[in-house]
Design an enzyme around this catalytic site. Structure first.
Site, PDB file in Angstrom:
ATOM      1  N   ASP A  94       0.663  -0.900  -0.039  1.00 16.22           N
ATOM      2  CA  ASP A  94       0.512  -0.343   0.144  1.00 16.22           C
ATOM      3  C   ASP A  94       0.515   0.603  -0.050  1.00 16.22           C
ATOM      4  OD1 ASP A  94      -2.723   0.794   0.197  1.00 16.22           O
ATOM      5  OD2 ASP A  94      -2.733   1.129   2.259  1.00 16.22           O
ATOM      6  N   GLY A  95       0.237   2.017  -0.432  1.00 16.93           N
ATOM      7  CA  GLY A  95       1.212   3.443  -0.599  1.00 16.93           C
ATOM      8  C   GLY A  95       1.292   4.023  -1.692  1.00 16.93           C
ATOM      9  N   HIS A 130       1.912   3.338  -8.710  1.00 17.35           N
ATOM     10  CA  HIS A 130       1.772   2.508  -8.963  1.00 17.35           C
ATOM     11  C   HIS A 130       3.102   1.351 -10.389  1.00 17.35           C
ATOM     12  CE1 HIS A 130      -1.972   2.372  -7.557  1.00 17.35           C
ATOM     13  NE2 HIS A 130      -3.017   2.961  -8.507  1.00 17.35           N
ATOM     14  N   LEU A 140      10.597 -20.731  -4.549  1.00 19.23           N
ATOM     15  CA  LEU A 140       9.909 -19.845  -4.362  1.00 19.23           C
ATOM     16  C   LEU A 140       8.334 -19.699  -4.956  1.00 19.23           C
ATOM     17  CD1 LEU A 140       9.652 -17.725  -2.358  1.00 19.23           C
ATOM     18  CD2 LEU A 140       9.843 -15.653  -5.013  1.00 19.23           C
TER      19      LEU A 140
HETATM   20  C1  IPE Z   1      -5.534  -2.875   0.058  1.00 18.30           C
HETATM   21  O1  IPE Z   1      -5.003  -0.644  -0.091  1.00 18.30           O
HETATM   22  C2  IPE Z   1      -5.773  -3.387  -1.784  1.00 18.30           C
HETATM   23  C3  IPE Z   1      -3.752  -3.812  -1.376  1.00 18.30           C
HETATM   24  C4  IPE Z   1      -3.015  -3.317  -1.550  1.00 18.30           C
HETATM   25  C5  IPE Z   1      -3.944  -4.320  -2.602  1.00 18.30           C
HETATM   26  P1  IPE Z   1      -6.343  -0.063  -0.210  1.00 18.30           P
HETATM   27  O2  IPE Z   1      -5.709   1.132  -0.223  1.00 18.30           O
HETATM   28  O3  IPE Z   1      -7.526  -0.311  -1.319  1.00 18.30           O
HETATM   29  O4  IPE Z   1      -7.130   0.067   1.150  1.00 18.30           O
HETATM   30  P2  IPE Z   1      -7.948   0.816   1.968  1.00 18.30           P
HETATM   31  O5  IPE Z   1      -9.078   1.265   1.462  1.00 18.30           O
HETATM   32  O6  IPE Z   1      -6.624   2.205   2.320  1.00 18.30           O
HETATM   33  O7  IPE Z   1      -8.814  -0.096   3.127  1.00 18.30           O
HETATM   34  C1  IPE Z   2      -1.924   0.637  -3.558  1.00 20.39           C
HETATM   35  O1  IPE Z   2      -1.343   1.688  -3.081  1.00 20.39           O
HETATM   36  C2  IPE Z   2      -1.951  -0.246  -4.810  1.00 20.39           C
HETATM   37  C3  IPE Z   2      -3.808  -0.880  -4.963  1.00 20.39           C
HETATM   38  C4  IPE Z   2      -3.951  -1.090  -4.282  1.00 20.39           C
HETATM   39  C5  IPE Z   2      -3.535  -1.111  -6.043  1.00 20.39           C
HETATM   40  P1  IPE Z   2      -2.644   2.361  -2.895  1.00 20.39           P
HETATM   41  O2  IPE Z   2      -3.171   2.862  -4.961  1.00 20.39           O
HETATM   42  O3  IPE Z   2      -3.997   2.230  -2.752  1.00 20.39           O
HETATM   43  O4  IPE Z   2      -1.631   4.007  -2.759  1.00 20.39           O
HETATM   44  P2  IPE Z   2      -2.323   5.078  -1.752  1.00 20.39           P
HETATM   45  O5  IPE Z   2      -2.604   4.167  -0.555  1.00 20.39           O
HETATM   46  O6  IPE Z   2      -3.592   5.627  -2.451  1.00 20.39           O
HETATM   47  O7  IPE Z   2      -1.196   5.715  -1.115  1.00 20.39           O
HETATM   48 MG    MG Z   3      -4.238   2.432  -0.822  1.00 24.86          MG
END
Ligand code: IPE
Ligand code: IPE
Ligand code: MG
Length: 254
Positions: A26-27, A43, A137
């Site tokens: 995430d992030g 991404h 793996l």
């Molecule tokens: C969780 O991240 C799903 C993935 C990393 C694929 P999100 O960014 O979608 O999660 P929420 O919405 O903050 O809980």
């Molecule tokens: C995680 O990063 C990737 C996916 C959920 C596909 P985010 O797209 O959720 O990034 P943030 O949380 O908005 O920074």
């Molecule tokens: Mg996110």
């Protein structure tokens, strides 16, 4: 007989080095925003981080790596971001499947494939077949995955195969139909990006997994960050319901 020990039915091994690491990557969006870039650049950069993580896991001899790439709720995002992500999966899989095979990686995709499109489904089937016997793996990517979906599809598949289970079944009976029946439960769960939640990832399998949260945004999660997570894991006492003294007793005499 279940293939792997269930953390609630048995007291499983607690390996010093995690055997199975599960990651919520995430992030990406915030990483891009900090650099005044569009979210999708995050991404793209996140793919590079993932490729390096696979190599690090191979190097560290981690047996199972499972990553959350797209949740069953991520369809709620703007349509252009969703279609970018779907195209990115196709592009990355096309580019990487040969490398994964060469590195002796077994690739598995879990999630509801019915919404992933023909092109992606075809590539997934091909790559899973090509890498099925690889042993270094097991790398699982969760795409259109949701923990609740998994438990529901498993229940349905189990009851279809064993209608008599309507009167009662065991954890092991159900676990055999879950998407990750081929893997032990994760030892270590990592979520980058600062949020402290599961977001409908592996609900069943995380029952006794050690949870590690870091503020580091996914594109910046490198080998040192993984080492920090593993060091934290190694300081945990995995009691699986017992008390600390019982663990001391069980320790082999050096
Ligand atoms: C969780 O991240 C799903 C993935 C990393 C694929 P999100 O960014 O979608 O999660 P929420 O919405 O903050 O809980
Ligand atoms: C995680 O990063 C990737 C996916 C959920 C596909 P985010 O797209 O959720 O990034 P943030 O949380 O908005 O920074
Ligand atoms: Mg996110």
């Amino acid at each position: 007989m279940a293939l792997f020990q269930s953390s609630t039915r048995n007291i499983p091994d607690a390996p010093r080095a995690p055997r199975h690491v599960a990651v919520i990557m995430d992030g990406n969006g915030r990483w891009a925003k900090q650099r005044f870039l569009p979210r999708v650049a995050g991404h793209q950069r996140g793919v590079k981080t993932l490729r390096e993580l696979v190599l690090t896991c191979l190097d560290m001899k981690i047996e199972y790596l499972t990553v959350f790439a797209f949740s069953s709720e991520n369809w709620r995002r703007p349509a252009d971001e969703v279609s970018f992500l779907m195209e990115l999966f196709v592009k990355v899989l096309k580019r990487e499947f040969k490398h994964l095979h060469k590195d002796n990686v077994r690739l598995k995709i879990i999630g509801d494939r019915s919404r992933l499109g023909d092109k992606l489904n075809h590539l997934i089937t091909e790559t899973e077949a090509l890498t099925a016997n690889n042993t270094a793996l097991t790398f699982t990517v969760a795409a259109n995955y949701g923990g609740r979906w998994d438990i529901m599809q498993a229940t349905q598949a189990m009851l279809r195969a064993h209608p008599e289970f309507i009167d009662g079944f065991s954890e092991d009976d159900l676990a055999a139909y879950l998407s990750m029946s081929y893997a032990p439960e994760p030892d270590l769960f990592i979520r980058t990006g600062g949020e402290q939640r599961i977001s409908n990832f592996l609900l069943w399998q995380l029952a006794y997994t050690e949870l590690y949260f870091t503020d580091t945004l996914w594109p910046a999660f490198d080998r040192t960050e993984l080492e920090k997570a593993i060091a934290s894991y190694q300081h945990r006492e995995r009691r699986f319901g017992r008390i600390s003294e019982q663990l001391q007793q069980d320790k082999p005499v050096a």
